[in-house]
Design an enzyme around this catalytic site. Sequence first.
Site, PDB file in Angstrom:
ATOM      1  N   GLY A  71       0.864  -1.175   0.000  1.00 24.09           N
ATOM      2  CA  GLY A  71       0.000   0.000   0.000  1.00 24.09           C
ATOM      3  C   GLY A  71       0.893   1.215   0.000  1.00 24.09           C
ATOM      4  O   GLY A  71       1.836   1.300   0.800  1.00 24.09           O
ATOM      5  N   GLY A 116      12.815   8.503 -13.004  1.00 26.24           N
ATOM      6  CA  GLY A 116      13.192   7.111 -13.192  1.00 26.24           C
ATOM      7  C   GLY A 116      14.627   6.852 -12.764  1.00 26.24           C
ATOM      8  O   GLY A 116      15.126   7.415 -11.784  1.00 26.24           O
ATOM      9  N   GLU A 160       0.784   4.322   0.986  1.00 19.52           N
ATOM     10  CA  GLU A 160       0.977   5.127   2.190  1.00 19.52           C
ATOM     11  C   GLU A 160       1.553   4.306   3.342  1.00 19.52           C
ATOM     12  O   GLU A 160       2.436   4.783   4.068  1.00 19.52           O
ATOM     13  CB  GLU A 160      -0.367   5.766   2.597  1.00 19.52           C
ATOM     14  CG  GLU A 160      -0.964   6.666   1.529  1.00 19.52           C
ATOM     15  CD  GLU A 160      -1.773   5.893   0.478  1.00 19.52           C
ATOM     16  OE1 GLU A 160      -2.255   6.520  -0.476  1.00 19.52           O
ATOM     17  OE2 GLU A 160      -1.923   4.655   0.626  1.00 19.52           O
ATOM     18  N   ASP A 218       7.404   4.751  -3.402  1.00 25.31           N
ATOM     19  CA  ASP A 218       7.062   4.976  -1.996  1.00 25.31           C
ATOM     20  C   ASP A 218       8.325   5.076  -1.147  1.00 25.31           C
ATOM     21  O   ASP A 218       8.421   5.912  -0.243  1.00 25.31           O
ATOM     22  CB  ASP A 218       6.185   3.838  -1.476  1.00 25.31           C
ATOM     23  CG  ASP A 218       4.962   3.601  -2.340  1.00 25.31           C
ATOM     24  OD1 ASP A 218       4.426   4.577  -2.893  1.00 25.31           O
ATOM     25  OD2 ASP A 218       4.553   2.433  -2.455  1.00 25.31           O
ATOM     26  N   ALA A 243       9.197   1.193  -5.193  1.00 27.71           N
ATOM     27  CA  ALA A 243      10.368   2.068  -5.174  1.00 27.71           C
ATOM     28  C   ALA A 243       9.978   3.534  -5.029  1.00 27.71           C
ATOM     29  O   ALA A 243      10.667   4.309  -4.364  1.00 27.71           O
ATOM     30  CB  ALA A 243      11.197   1.860  -6.441  1.00 27.71           C
ATOM     31  N   LYS A 259      10.250  12.935 -10.119  1.00 27.64           N
ATOM     32  CA  LYS A 259      11.026  11.702 -10.225  1.00 27.64           C
ATOM     33  C   LYS A 259      11.251  11.381 -11.699  1.00 27.64           C
ATOM     34  O   LYS A 259      10.317  11.394 -12.488  1.00 27.64           O
ATOM     35  CB  LYS A 259      10.295  10.560  -9.520  1.00 27.64           C
ATOM     36  CG  LYS A 259      10.112  10.789  -8.023  1.00 27.64           C
ATOM     37  CD  LYS A 259       9.255   9.714  -7.385  1.00 27.64           C
ATOM     38  CE  LYS A 259       7.800   9.831  -7.807  1.00 27.64           C
ATOM     39  NZ  LYS A 259       6.933   8.836  -7.121  1.00 27.64           N
ATOM     40  N   GLY A 277      17.322   9.941 -12.146  1.00 23.89           N
ATOM     41  CA  GLY A 277      17.493  10.744 -10.949  1.00 23.89           C
ATOM     42  C   GLY A 277      16.206  11.454 -10.584  1.00 23.89           C
ATOM     43  O   GLY A 277      15.102  11.003 -10.920  1.00 23.89           O
ATOM     44  N   ALA A 278      16.316  12.576  -9.902  1.00 21.33           N
ATOM     45  CA  ALA A 278      15.151  13.346  -9.473  1.00 21.33           C
ATOM     46  C   ALA A 278      15.537  14.807  -9.324  1.00 21.33           C
ATOM     47  O   ALA A 278      16.693  15.143  -9.037  1.00 21.33           O
ATOM     48  CB  ALA A 278      14.595  12.810  -8.156  1.00 21.33           C
TER      49      ALA A 278
END
Length: 355
Positions: A46, A239, A48, A276, A274, A237, A242-243
């Site tokens: 889940g 992938g 959260e 989350d 990933a 994000k 990076g971010a």
Amino acid sequence: MTADGHLSAAPDVVDVVALGESMVTFRPTRPGRLADVPSFDRGIGGAESNVACALSAYGHSARWVSRVGADGFGQHLVEAVGRYGVDVSRVRRDPERPTGVYFRTAGDRDTDDHEVAYYRAGSAASAMSPADVDLAATRAGRVLHLSGITAALSGDCLELLRVLTAPAAGRPLVSFDVNHRPGLWPDPAAARVLLGLARRADLVFVGEDEAAQAWGTGGGPEAIRAALPEPRLLVVKQGSGGATVFARGDGDPDGTRPVFQPAPAVDVVATVGAGDAFAAGFLSGTLRGLPLRERLRHGHLVAAATLTVPGDLAAPPARSHADRLAALDDGAWGRLRLGPGWTHAERAPEEANTP
């Protein structure tokens, strides 16, 4: 007094409260079509609750707020999440509706071989509403983490998210993971609803690909920021690349100067969970007041822990170990390669899982 007639004491304030549905997950014991697989391993999943579990394992106090059925699967969920050290005292048991479950193939969801079968329609969690959730306990956190998945479960769930994201004095920092799921919520209005909820949040996580699909934001992170200027923090994000984070503050009053951090190379076992895990790592850095670069790196590291196991959840690295890795210079960070078991590495950080 709570909706089920019990007295509710003033809730303890925790670092993070996460509200949303968790389901029992059945993962095949070997590769193959769901029609052919003879047996499954049971787990939990889940968006959260994954964040709450990862943050608790990372040394933060966390509470999960939800509903489960008064059945064995619901009992398993509550016990499994609780074993991570998460406060599950505000999870309600529904005697009339079941706990959601789903089955998936062993293959990664990004491949053509991936199958998933959800059995969540009419689940206990879909009955969450402002009237039967302990709002005081839900707001009693430094951070309240929500997801667009909850908005898709029912009209009552959507109304609950609107109540929790409404501007209010003293509300916690509201973190919102867009989590656009067209298969769960095929209504064309979903994209507009998710954008409206994201605009009311303080911190938003969104994938570059899902933003393009939902909102038509071609042109990269800057285009997403232009479409979503309201949140104080926006994390895009990208992938395995990076971010990028945009942060409005004294140094950047408009929040339009991007800070990018590449992801380390990872020997991926499965990608489920990933996103989350990344959110949990970034939220940990936010709670600790770390610089934006380190927040992104902690997101990448906690995500890498999940990417290198087959399930939705993985024990993150020890925070001290992650701190050493997050502090590497750019060259050493760029040489990292993380594979299964890397979270247990005891070597010097600049040597950890490098080729």
